[in-house]
Design an enzyme around this catalytic site. Structure first.
Site, PDB file in Angstrom:
ATOM      1  N   LYS A   1      86.580 -12.452  45.245  1.00 13.89           N
ATOM      2  CA  LYS A   1      87.138 -13.728  44.781  1.00 13.89           C
ATOM      3  C   LYS A   1      88.267 -14.188  45.703  1.00 13.89           C
ATOM      4  CE  LYS A   1      90.061 -10.937  41.847  1.00 13.89           C
ATOM      5  NZ  LYS A   1      90.010 -10.085  40.651  1.00 13.89           N
TER       6      LYS A   1
ATOM      7  N   TYR B   1     116.924 -22.752  61.417  1.00 17.48           N
ATOM      8  CA  TYR B   1     117.594 -23.470  60.332  1.00 17.48           C
ATOM      9  C   TYR B   1     118.733 -22.656  59.736  1.00 17.48           C
ATOM     10  CZ  TYR B   1     113.950 -27.067  59.969  1.00 17.48           C
ATOM     11  OH  TYR B   1     113.096 -28.104  60.210  1.00 17.48           O
TER      12      TYR B   1
HETATM   13  C1  LIG Z   1      90.079  -8.758  40.816  1.00 14.80           C
HETATM   14  C2  LIG Z   1      89.281  -7.879  39.964  1.00 14.80           C
HETATM   15  C3  LIG Z   1      88.890  -6.607  40.389  1.00 14.80           C
HETATM   16  C4  LIG Z   1      89.433  -5.954  41.650  1.00 14.80           C
HETATM   17  O1  LIG Z   1      90.734  -5.504  41.388  1.00 14.80           O
HETATM   18  P1  LIG Z   1      91.619  -4.734  42.512  1.00 14.80           P
HETATM   19  O2  LIG Z   1      92.847  -4.362  41.784  1.00 14.80           O
HETATM   20  O3  LIG Z   1      91.868  -5.747  43.573  1.00 14.80           O
HETATM   21  O4  LIG Z   1      90.824  -3.602  42.996  1.00 14.80           O
HETATM   22  C5  LIG Z   1      88.033  -5.888  39.590  1.00 14.80           C
HETATM   23  N1  LIG Z   1      87.593  -6.392  38.409  1.00 14.80           N
HETATM   24  C6  LIG Z   1      87.967  -7.607  37.954  1.00 14.80           C
HETATM   25  C7  LIG Z   1      87.469  -8.081  36.649  1.00 14.80           C
HETATM   26  C8  LIG Z   1      88.836  -8.380  38.706  1.00 14.80           C
HETATM   27  O5  LIG Z   1      89.220  -9.574  38.237  1.00 14.80           O
END
Ligand SMILES: *Cc1c(COP(=O)(O)O)cnc(C)c1O
Length: 350
Positions: A43, A253
């Site tokens: 994602k 800055y």
């Molecule tokens: C983002 C997510 C993961 C991965 O989690 P990490 O902590 O990045 O390994 C796994 N399962 C779900 C449902 C997630 O939303």
């Protein structure tokens, strides 16, 4: 598809990407998952690393289960993998989402009885089911597990998500037991609980499928993973200008850095608008050929100034690489390892 003007020159900043490290991280996490297979959370554009470069590498390495959050993230994946390998975590919120899932053949993750009914009303089909075992965020409440409509679902992965896998707290065990209860109550093909950190909690947390995200991309959620996880992303920027400044001059800055001796400084094409946030001001480091190049003064929107005292040979157009190993970068800035990746902006060539 990203459309590029044919004459557009390459950008002066790029996200160095190490496909071998990504491959090696997935293999390590798959191995640590024991009997279970590792999938991948991709994602948010593969945690900012770039889904179009991450997904083909993971798929070629053997990964067959990919998780995104939004429906808008699906099309990029379908250029590389079969739709049945994609799960959409946010689930079908509208009839439009349902229609899209059915046309594409990707799996919705059902998160509530409403979503289950919406999916079934349209004819249903293969899906995943998220059960909320304690995070109180997204997923079917345990109290709804007895509902008749769930029997009609064709569930591939029955999943739940851990609250605090990077810490040893009692809730890990409690969630594991609730997830096992849910698995006993609801027919499904495969069970899944562990994210990256959860993989290190032992075989009781593995089920059939693990869902690492951050550790694939070089994050180290638990110290026991430090040995096996390699850095995947190396932000790099070109030097745009070099100057020699006298003792007493300030840089950037608000004049937060003052030269205590004559020195050579370089301005690089990377700033907070690119996700190199102001928290790196006066404390970030770049390097080239093993030479350290500290950040001087404030990070600006599109530029950062670095100390070239140890690399006087560098000039306009030369590239430098940020020190961006995630555990160290997180300790230095207070940003989470997740934020450090997902803030990296669109001006980076990926
Ligand atoms: C983002 C997510 C993961 C991965 O989690 P990490 O902590 O990045 O390994 C796994 N399962 C779900 C449902 C997630 O939303």
């Amino acid at each position: 598809m990203v459309t590029m003007h044919p004459d557009l020159p390459p950008p002066a900043l790029r996200l160095g990407f190490d496909p071998d490290a990504l491959r090696s991280n997935w293999q390590a996490l798959d191995r640590l998952s024991g009997r279970a297979c590792a999938g991948a959370a991709v994602k948010a554009d593969g945690y900012g690393v770039g889904v179009r470069q991450v997904v083909p590498v993971l798929h070629a390495t053997g990964c067959r289960d990919f998780f995104v959050a939004h429906w808008s993230e699906v099309p990029d994946l379908l250029d590389f993998i079969a739709p049945g390998s994609v799960s959409v975590l946010h689930g079908p919120l509208t009839d439009g989402d349902v229609a899209f899932a059915r046309v594409c053949g990707v799996k919705p993750v059902i998160n509530s009885l409403e979503q289950a009914r919406r999916w079934l009303a349209a004819g249903g089909g293969r899906c995943d089911l998220m059960v909320d075992t304690g995070i109180n965020r997204l997923g079917l409440p345990m109290t709804d597990l007895g509902d008749e409509c769930l029997r009609a679902l064709e569930i591939d992965v029955l999943l739940s998500h851990l609250v605090s896998s990077e810490e040893d707290i009692d809730l890990n065990q409690i969630q594991c037991e609730r997830w096992q209860q849910a698995c006993a109550a609801i027919p499904h093909q495969r069970a899944s609980l562990a994210n990256s950190g959860g993989i290190a909690l032992g075989s009781a947390f593995h089920g059939d499928l693990t869902r690492p995200g951050i550790a694939l991309y070089g994050g180290v959620p638990r110290p026991e993973m430090a040995e096996v996880i390699r850095q995947v992303v190396h932000p790099q920027a070109a030097i745009m200008q070099v100057r020699d400044i006298p003792v007493g001059d300030t840089v950037g800055y608000n004049a937060t850095f003052t030269a205590t001796a004559a020195m050579r400084v370089g301005t690089i094409a990377l700033g907070y608008a690119d996700g190199y946030l102001r928290c790196w001001s006066g404390k970030g480091r770049f390097h080239v050929d093993g030479l350290e190049l500290p950040v001087l003064g404030r990070v600006s929107m599109d530029m950062t100034v670095i100390d070239l005292s140890h690399a006087p040979h560098l000039g306009e157009g030369d590239w430098v690489t940020a020190d961006y190993a995630l555990p160290q970068a997180s300790a230095a800035t207070g940003l989470s390892q997740y934020e450090l990746l997902t803030v990296l902006g669109r001006r980076f060539g990926r």
